[in-house]
Scaffold this motif. Structure first.
Motif, PDB file in Angstrom:
ATOM      1  N   GLY A   1       1.263  -1.344  -0.449  1.00  0.00           N
ATOM      2  CA  GLY A   1       0.426  -0.069  -0.137  1.00  0.00           C
ATOM      3  C   GLY A   1       1.216   1.417   0.323  1.00  0.00           C
ATOM      4  O   GLY A   1       2.395   0.696  -0.027  1.00  0.00           O
ATOM      5  N   ARG A   2       0.215   2.112   0.037  1.00  0.00           N
ATOM      6  CA  ARG A   2       1.057   3.226  -0.048  1.00  0.00           C
ATOM      7  C   ARG A   2       1.019   4.587   1.120  1.00  0.00           C
ATOM      8  O   ARG A   2      -0.108   4.252   2.010  1.00  0.00           O
ATOM      9  N   ILE A   3       2.053   4.856   1.992  1.00  0.00           N
ATOM     10  CA  ILE A   3       2.048   5.980   2.708  1.00  0.00           C
ATOM     11  C   ILE A   3       1.242   7.863   2.441  1.00  0.00           C
ATOM     12  O   ILE A   3       2.005   8.202   1.328  1.00  0.00           O
ATOM     13  N   GLU A   4       0.795   8.275   2.231  1.00  0.00           N
ATOM     14  CA  GLU A   4      -0.007   9.539   2.523  1.00  0.00           C
ATOM     15  C   GLU A   4      -0.011  10.292   3.725  1.00  0.00           C
ATOM     16  O   GLU A   4       0.262   9.880   4.926  1.00  0.00           O
ATOM     17  N   VAL A   5       0.584  11.912   2.980  1.00  0.00           N
ATOM     18  CA  VAL A   5       0.431  12.550   4.121  1.00  0.00           C
ATOM     19  C   VAL A   5      -0.248  14.435   3.537  1.00  0.00           C
ATOM     20  O   VAL A   5      -1.222  14.083   2.243  1.00  0.00           O
ATOM     21  N   LYS A   6      -1.188  14.202   4.672  1.00  0.00           N
ATOM     22  CA  LYS A   6      -2.383  15.175   4.816  1.00  0.00           C
ATOM     23  C   LYS A   6      -2.513  16.091   5.679  1.00  0.00           C
ATOM     24  O   LYS A   6      -1.982  16.049   6.941  1.00  0.00           O
ATOM     25  N   ARG A   7      -2.540  17.517   5.206  1.00  0.00           N
ATOM     26  CA  ARG A   7      -2.592  18.716   6.091  1.00  0.00           C
ATOM     27  C   ARG A   7      -4.312  19.070   5.584  1.00  0.00           C
ATOM     28  O   ARG A   7      -4.106  19.535   4.372  1.00  0.00           O
ATOM     29  N   SER A   8      -5.028  19.433   6.730  1.00  0.00           N
ATOM     30  CA  SER A   8      -6.479  20.348   6.232  1.00  0.00           C
ATOM     31  C   SER A   8      -5.730  21.886   5.989  1.00  0.00           C
ATOM     32  O   SER A   8      -6.406  22.443   5.317  1.00  0.00           O
TER      33      SER A   8
END
Length: 480
Positions: free
Chosen positions: A296-303
């Motif tokens: 799978g993939r690691i994703e980085v999220k910022r609001s």
């Protein structure tokens, strides 16, 4: 550069003499000092900005750049001194068949670097920060007599040439004593240089170039054993940080403090930003890690751009992303390594990983060994502490692969291999000196205690089987 470290009466460790290699492995029982020595190496690396040929080489480059460009602001007498220094360096640089040595630098610069090397406060402060102790004397060996003297020594060499030495001694509750020396005959540029230096500005360009290609600062990153738990509780940690910024009576709170490595780790995770230093080969290692292990993939999220980072896991066959608190322990264990490789760590940097096998199936432990080797091939220096025989056996296989390549053969099309001289394994004991664990072509890297445990288990198993068979035979006789 080669870094040699000697310690005596440090934490749980009686004595150790090691040299850092592209892949350095610490093995041994728990509570024998593996983490303490790894943390010390981290503190040394942070303090000296790596283990360069010239400590704090950025100061050398900036000395010429800043002083030369701003010379008009100095009194005329100081301008003449600066220009005379530059002219002398030009003459030495253009001297045919003569190497350019440390002692050829301006005396003011040599004195500045020597003074900084022997500063009595900065390194002890870094030790206190990394170990979360209020006093360095608390690091004096825990076992045995507390009045023993603690010693930490670092020697940096380039081939047969010693570049510089550094030593810290602590006796009882006394303040640390720092000594150090930079070799005046250390060769900064060999005699075979072909470039001619005509103007003072050439000197500035030379040292800026040296700083960029040979004296580049290298960073260090520590992945603690607690990383999985930290990643899974990241949301709670961030909420706690937000609450602590409100007007509450902090004096009424009893709080614990983190060691410097944990604090640094939290800082990377919470304020994660790609800085683009990773090479394409390092980013490829991250992609292989996601494909082969995480699936799978690691994703980085910022609001918002100002918000804290949130790490999410997207399985290959999944339609939705998962928070770390909902992902497996393996995913949260490996996520920090993935994000470091995707955009932070660069060639020449050091990454220290405590127990990279944690929460991994034996098959995955062999794959993480391949990941470590790929990092070495990409130019990253790696130090691990481990209890995994599977990981050690796979490292042994990859060394054998390297030995085959030396002979002009290979068992696979894979580029995953290690040269024997690239690996240093060290065995830690309770109340005994640390010893090197050499690679054996037949046994590989086999810690002594692993062999003892395997033999004990086999003997116990064989004894129980014999008792079972014997009891069956006795029951059969009685039934007749």
């Amino acid at each position: 550069m080669d870094a040699y470290i000697k310690i005596k009466n440090f934490g749980p460790i009686e004595k150790a003499e090691i040299d850092l290699r592209p892949l350095t492995v610490f093995v041994g029982e728990s509570n024998t000092g593996k983490t303490y020595l790894a943390a010390l190496i981290y503190a040394l690396h942070k303090h000296f900005e790596g283990v360069p040929q010239l400590p704090w080489a950025a100061s050398t480059a900036s000395y010429f750049t800043l002083d030369y460009r701003s010379r008009d602001r100095y009194p005329q007498s100081q301008q003449k001194v600066l220009e005379q220094e530059m002219l002398e360096i030009l003459e030495k640089l253009n001297a045919s068949g003569r190497p350019f040595k440390f002692s050829d630098l301006p005396q003011k610069m040599c004195d500045m670097l020597e003074y900084r090397l022997t500063d009595q406060e900065n390194f002890p402060d870094e030790l206190k920060r990394c170990f979360d102790f209020e006093n360095v004397s608390k690091l004096i060996r825990f076992a045995g007599n507390r009045s023993n003297e603690m010693k930490v020594a670092l020697s940096v060499r380039d081939g047969d040439q010693t570049c510089w030495n550094f030593e810290t001694r602590v006796a009882g509750s006394a303040d640390p004593t720092i000594t150090g020396h930079i070799n005046p005959d250390m060769i900064l540029l060999d005699a075979k240089r072909e470039t001619e230096f005509h103007e003072i500005s050439d000197v500035e360009r030379l040292f800026r170039t040296l700083h960029a290609c040979r004296w580049r600062r290298s960073d260090s990153y520590y992945l603690p054993a607690a990383r999985s738990g930290i990643m899974q509780s990241l949301g709670v940690i961030k909420l706690s940080l937000i609450k602590r910024t409100t007007r509450i009576d902090l004096d009424r709170l009893e709080t614990s403090t983190f060691s410097g490595m944990i604090a640094d780790f939290l800082e990377w995770v919470i304020s994660y930003t790609e800085i683009g230093t990773s090479s394409s080969s390092i980013r490829r290692v991250a992609e292989q890690l996601e494909t082969e292990l995480l699936e799978g993939r690691i994703e980085v999220k910022r609001s918002t751009p100002e918000a804290y980072s949130e790490f999410l896991y997207r399985p290959d066959q999944g339609k939705e992303t998962l928070r770390m608190s909902h992902a497996s322990a393996m995913v949260s264990e490996l996520t920090p390594l993935v994000y470091l490789l995707q955009g932070i760590i660069g060639p020449g940097d050091l990454i220290i990983i405590e127990e990279p096998e944690s929460h991994l199936h034996p098959g995955a432990q062999t794959k993480i060994a391949q990941t470590l080797v790929r990092l070495v091939r990409a130019g990253v220096r790696v130090l691990i502490t481990t209890h995994s025989n599977y990981l050690l056996q796979q490292i042994g296989n990859l060394i054998r692969e390297g030995e085959l390549q030396k002979l002009g053969e290979s068992t696979s099309e894979s580029a995953d291999y290690l040269k024997k001289e690239e690996v240093g394994a060290w065995q830690f004991y309770k109340n005994k000196p640390v010893t090197e664990l050499p690679f054996d072509l037949i046994e590989g890297i086999e810690p002594e205690d692993h062999l003892d445990i395997a033999e004990d288990l086999y003997n116990e198993s064989a004894g129980l089987q014999n008792r079972i068979e014997q009891t069956k035979e006795e029951d059969a006789v009685e039934s007749e």
